[in-house]
Design an enzyme around this catalytic site. Structure first.
Site, PDB file in Angstrom:
ATOM      1  N   ARG A 119       0.846  -1.185   0.000  1.00  0.00           N
ATOM      2  CA  ARG A 119       0.000   0.000   0.000  1.00  0.00           C
ATOM      3  C   ARG A 119       0.886   1.240   0.000  1.00  0.00           C
ATOM      4  O   ARG A 119       1.720   1.409   0.891  1.00  0.00           O
ATOM      5  CB  ARG A 119      -0.902  -0.024   1.252  1.00  0.00           C
ATOM      6  CG  ARG A 119      -1.735   1.217   1.424  1.00  0.00           C
ATOM      7  CD  ARG A 119      -2.687   1.120   2.624  1.00  0.00           C
ATOM      8  NE  ARG A 119      -3.324   2.393   2.809  1.00  0.00           N
ATOM      9  CZ  ARG A 119      -3.089   3.234   3.837  1.00  0.00           C
ATOM     10  NH1 ARG A 119      -2.275   2.888   4.809  1.00  0.00           N
ATOM     11  NH2 ARG A 119      -3.694   4.394   3.889  1.00  0.00           N
ATOM     12  N   HIS A 134      -2.536  11.035   1.002  1.00  0.00           N
ATOM     13  CA  HIS A 134      -1.944  10.759   2.311  1.00  0.00           C
ATOM     14  C   HIS A 134      -1.219  12.030   2.767  1.00  0.00           C
ATOM     15  O   HIS A 134       0.003  12.069   2.898  1.00  0.00           O
ATOM     16  CB  HIS A 134      -0.998   9.550   2.228  1.00  0.00           C
ATOM     17  CG  HIS A 134      -0.649   8.944   3.554  1.00  0.00           C
ATOM     18  ND1 HIS A 134      -0.780   7.594   3.806  1.00  0.00           N
ATOM     19  CD2 HIS A 134      -0.178   9.481   4.698  1.00  0.00           C
ATOM     20  CE1 HIS A 134      -0.386   7.326   5.055  1.00  0.00           C
ATOM     21  NE2 HIS A 134      -0.022   8.471   5.614  1.00  0.00           N
ATOM     22  N   GLU A 166      -3.142  -0.032   8.455  1.00  0.00           N
ATOM     23  CA  GLU A 166      -1.883   0.252   9.145  1.00  0.00           C
ATOM     24  C   GLU A 166      -1.936  -0.342  10.544  1.00  0.00           C
ATOM     25  O   GLU A 166      -2.991  -0.297  11.199  1.00  0.00           O
ATOM     26  CB  GLU A 166      -1.620   1.769   9.305  1.00  0.00           C
ATOM     27  CG  GLU A 166      -1.211   2.472   8.042  1.00  0.00           C
ATOM     28  CD  GLU A 166      -0.932   3.961   8.261  1.00  0.00           C
ATOM     29  OE1 GLU A 166      -0.590   4.370   9.400  1.00  0.00           O
ATOM     30  OE2 GLU A 166      -1.066   4.719   7.286  1.00  0.00           O
ATOM     31  N   ASN A 205      -6.625   2.183  10.319  1.00  0.00           N
ATOM     32  CA  ASN A 205      -5.264   2.316  10.826  1.00  0.00           C
ATOM     33  C   ASN A 205      -5.363   2.300  12.345  1.00  0.00           C
ATOM     34  O   ASN A 205      -5.975   3.194  12.935  1.00  0.00           O
ATOM     35  CB  ASN A 205      -4.645   3.649  10.396  1.00  0.00           C
ATOM     36  CG  ASN A 205      -4.425   3.739   8.895  1.00  0.00           C
ATOM     37  OD1 ASN A 205      -4.754   2.817   8.152  1.00  0.00           O
ATOM     38  ND2 ASN A 205      -3.862   4.853   8.454  1.00  0.00           N
ATOM     39  N   TYR A 259      -3.235   1.691  16.091  1.00  0.00           N
ATOM     40  CA  TYR A 259      -1.957   1.543  16.769  1.00  0.00           C
ATOM     41  C   TYR A 259      -2.092   1.321  18.265  1.00  0.00           C
ATOM     42  O   TYR A 259      -1.332   0.579  18.858  1.00  0.00           O
ATOM     43  CB  TYR A 259      -1.089   2.796  16.543  1.00  0.00           C
ATOM     44  CG  TYR A 259      -0.578   2.940  15.132  1.00  0.00           C
ATOM     45  CD1 TYR A 259       0.651   2.405  14.755  1.00  0.00           C
ATOM     46  CD2 TYR A 259      -1.321   3.605  14.158  1.00  0.00           C
ATOM     47  CE1 TYR A 259       1.136   2.524  13.461  1.00  0.00           C
ATOM     48  CE2 TYR A 259      -0.851   3.733  12.857  1.00  0.00           C
ATOM     49  CZ  TYR A 259       0.379   3.185  12.513  1.00  0.00           C
ATOM     50  OH  TYR A 259       0.842   3.298  11.228  1.00  0.00           O
TER      51      TYR A 259
END
Ligand SMILES: *[C@@H]1O[C@H](CO)[C@@H](O)[C@H](O)[C@H]1NC(C)=O
Ligand SMILES: *[C@@H]1O[C@H](CO)[C@@H](O)[C@H](O)[C@H]1NC(C)=O
Length: 513
Positions: free
Chosen positions: A106, A151, A406, A336, A338
């Protein structure tokens, strides 16, 4: 005395039991099979890796402008001028993808490299050639390109006209999307319109952390949110109406979503408010049954705005037509993820200026001191938060197809990255727990293929499976231990906490070509 000892022993046993219980959740599977069909890849973004910031006709974007401003706002005055030099080293990048055995990669397109005027009146052949080269090189080895249109690197000229706060951005973005679908859609079958709307809108327009650093919290962020969602939806429908039949690809958005865990039972509402403001603002209009911004966000911002003396809500309204346009405008939900935060509410603590986005949320964030921290101070290791997030997305949005776009961990560098390996194993394990319970996860993306320009932190925080040597003009890339482990997860399609790679051997290409 005897009695005291007994209590101590009892206490010890309880601690051991509690500890064993909390360990077992993620270590319980000696070797865990990964269901067939889940695609594995890695990701990067144009500004973070390409470099060549003013080469071959590329024009200035908002990150060029921010990193070149004085005094320099980035750690060590780092810039993306050269970054990983991927503009010249795409062949090596694809070689690394082959070493890892990726199903897909990606990456994002630089708008100002393809359209130096920002508009479709001039297409930069050399910029287009770069992406053609990269895509063709990947396809040679059966690595699927997953492409993000935006992005974070908006052409500076568009920023000079207000960027994402100007409603005309809807046309600007749709025109750009049309050019991109026409240029690359014969080969690219996975599209993401926009990466992390929250970071675009809040960090760029609400706060001052990311370009263009407007610092207009409670206004700029909401204006951006509305325009961005309409722009996304217009591009989505354009693809469906005009390109889908001939190109047959799939289009979605990649939203960032942390998990917000209530500090105590009485903080359940505060945590839910945080989720709705932080990511529901962007996902609810697309993925909920009724569409539109979350009700709690609409009500709260409207009520506060009137209290504060405004004549209307600081959160712009969608027209009924726009609600319908945006609703359902994604073939899948890109996430995404984290980390997690502890969330609570305490009216006697007033930390945020009023009006502001965080004043609107009326929630406070904290971390559990037992959580391990990555090199990035915000990145705490909380795998169960990933499981809870996936569970909530499944139940709230009627189990949409999910691409994890992500997920990753930062260090300060070094090839022996056991903490990154532990992070990946635990987070993939937590994802498999959610899949076992029905979550429709179709892809997993490790951030990142290699170290790269980590925004305001420059090159001080490293997310790569490959280490990049920034002292070396060639930007040599070297596989970290985590690269070997990720490769084995992909090859074996299983998670084995005990697998130890032999990193004295070079990482090899096993794709048979
Ligand atoms: C952002 O604006 C606030 C006032 O709303 C101010 O206190 C703060 O210093 C500004 N931050 C930056 C980084 O400009
Ligand atoms: C809220 O914060 C104040 C000031 O720190 C503290 O005294 C109070 O106990 C807190 N209230 C709750 C409900 O936690």
């Amino acid at each position: 005395m005897m009695c005291l000892l007994k209590y101590w022993l009892l206490f010890l046993v309880l601690v051991l039991v509690a500890f064993a219980d909390c360990k077992s959740r993620y270590n319980r599977h000696e070797i865990r099979k990964i269901p067939d069909g889940i695609l594995f890849g890695t990701a990067t973004a144009s500004y973070q890796v390409e470099g060549a910031w003013d080469e071959d006709g590329k024009s200035e974007n908002i990150w060029d402008r921010l990193t070149h401003s004085k005094p320099c706002p980035v750690k060590n005055c780092d810039t993306g001028d050269i970054a990983d030099d991927s503009y010249h080293q795409y062949e090596r990048d694809v070689e690394m993808m082959r070493e890892l055995g990726l199903d897909f990669y990606r990456f994002s397109l630089s708008w100002s490299r393809i359209l130096p005027t920002s508009f479709p009146d001039k297409i930069n052949k050399k910029g287009v050639q770069y992406y053609n080269n990269l895509i063709d090189e990947m396809l040679k080895y059966n690595i699927q390109p997953m492409v993000t249109l935006y992005h974070w690197d908006l052409p500076q000229k568009l920023q000079d006209m207000g960027g994402w706060t100007n409603p005309h951005v809807v046309d600007w973005f749709t025109d750009y999307a049309r050019i991109v679908f026409e240029l690359f859609g014969d080969r690219v079958k996975y599209w993401f319109t926009i990466n992390e709307p929250r970071e675009v809108c809040y960090e760029g327009y609400g706060g001052a952390n990311f370009a263009p650093a407007y610092n207009l919290s409670g206004y700029g962020d909401y204006m951006c949110a509305k325009n961005l969602l309409v722009a996304h939806a217009k591009a989505y429908h354009m693809y469906k109406n005009e390109f889908s039949r001939t190109q047959g690809g799939t289009v979605g958005i990649a939203a960032s979503a942390s998990w917000f865990e209530p500090k105590s039972e009485k903080d359940a509402e505060a945590a839910e408010d945080a989720r709705q403001f932080e990511w529901g603002l962007y996902t609810n209009p697309i993925f909920s049954k009724n569409g539109d911004f979350p009700q709690v966000v609409k009500d709260r911002v409207a009520a506060k705005s009137f209290e504060q003396g405004f004549f209307r809500s600081r959160l712009p309204e969608f027209t009924p037509e726009e609600v319908e346009l945006v609703k359902g405008s994604s073939d899948f939900l890109g996430i995404n993820h984290y980390t997690s935060k502890i969330t609570y509410r305490n009216a006697s603590i007033t930390t945020f200026p009023s009006p502001s986005f965080y004043d609107d949320i009326e929630a406070l964030y904290d971390y559990d001191f037992t959580w391990e921290t990555a090199a990035s101070s915000w990145l705490k290791v909380v795998p169960w938060g990933f499981y809870k997030l996936l569970t909530k997305l499944r139940t709230d949005y009627d189990n949409p197809p999910i691409y994890i776009t992500e997920n990753g961990f930062s260090t300060r560098g070094g090839l022996e990255d056991d903490s990154r390996i532990a992070y990946y194993r635990q987070y993939i394990d937590a994802m498999l727990d959610a899949i076992d319970e029905g979550s429709d996860v179709r892809a997993y993306t490790a951030w990142s293929l290699m170290d790269n320009f980590e925004w305001r932190q420059g090159y001080t925080e490293r997310f790569g499976l490959y280490e990049v040597d920034y002292e070396d003009p060639k930007r040599t890339r070297t596989a970290r231990k985590s690269a070997y482990v990720y490769k084995e997860i992909i090859r074996s399609r299983q998670l084995d906490y005990h697998y130890e790679p032999d990193t004295t051997l070079p990482i090899t290409i096993d794709d048979g070509q």
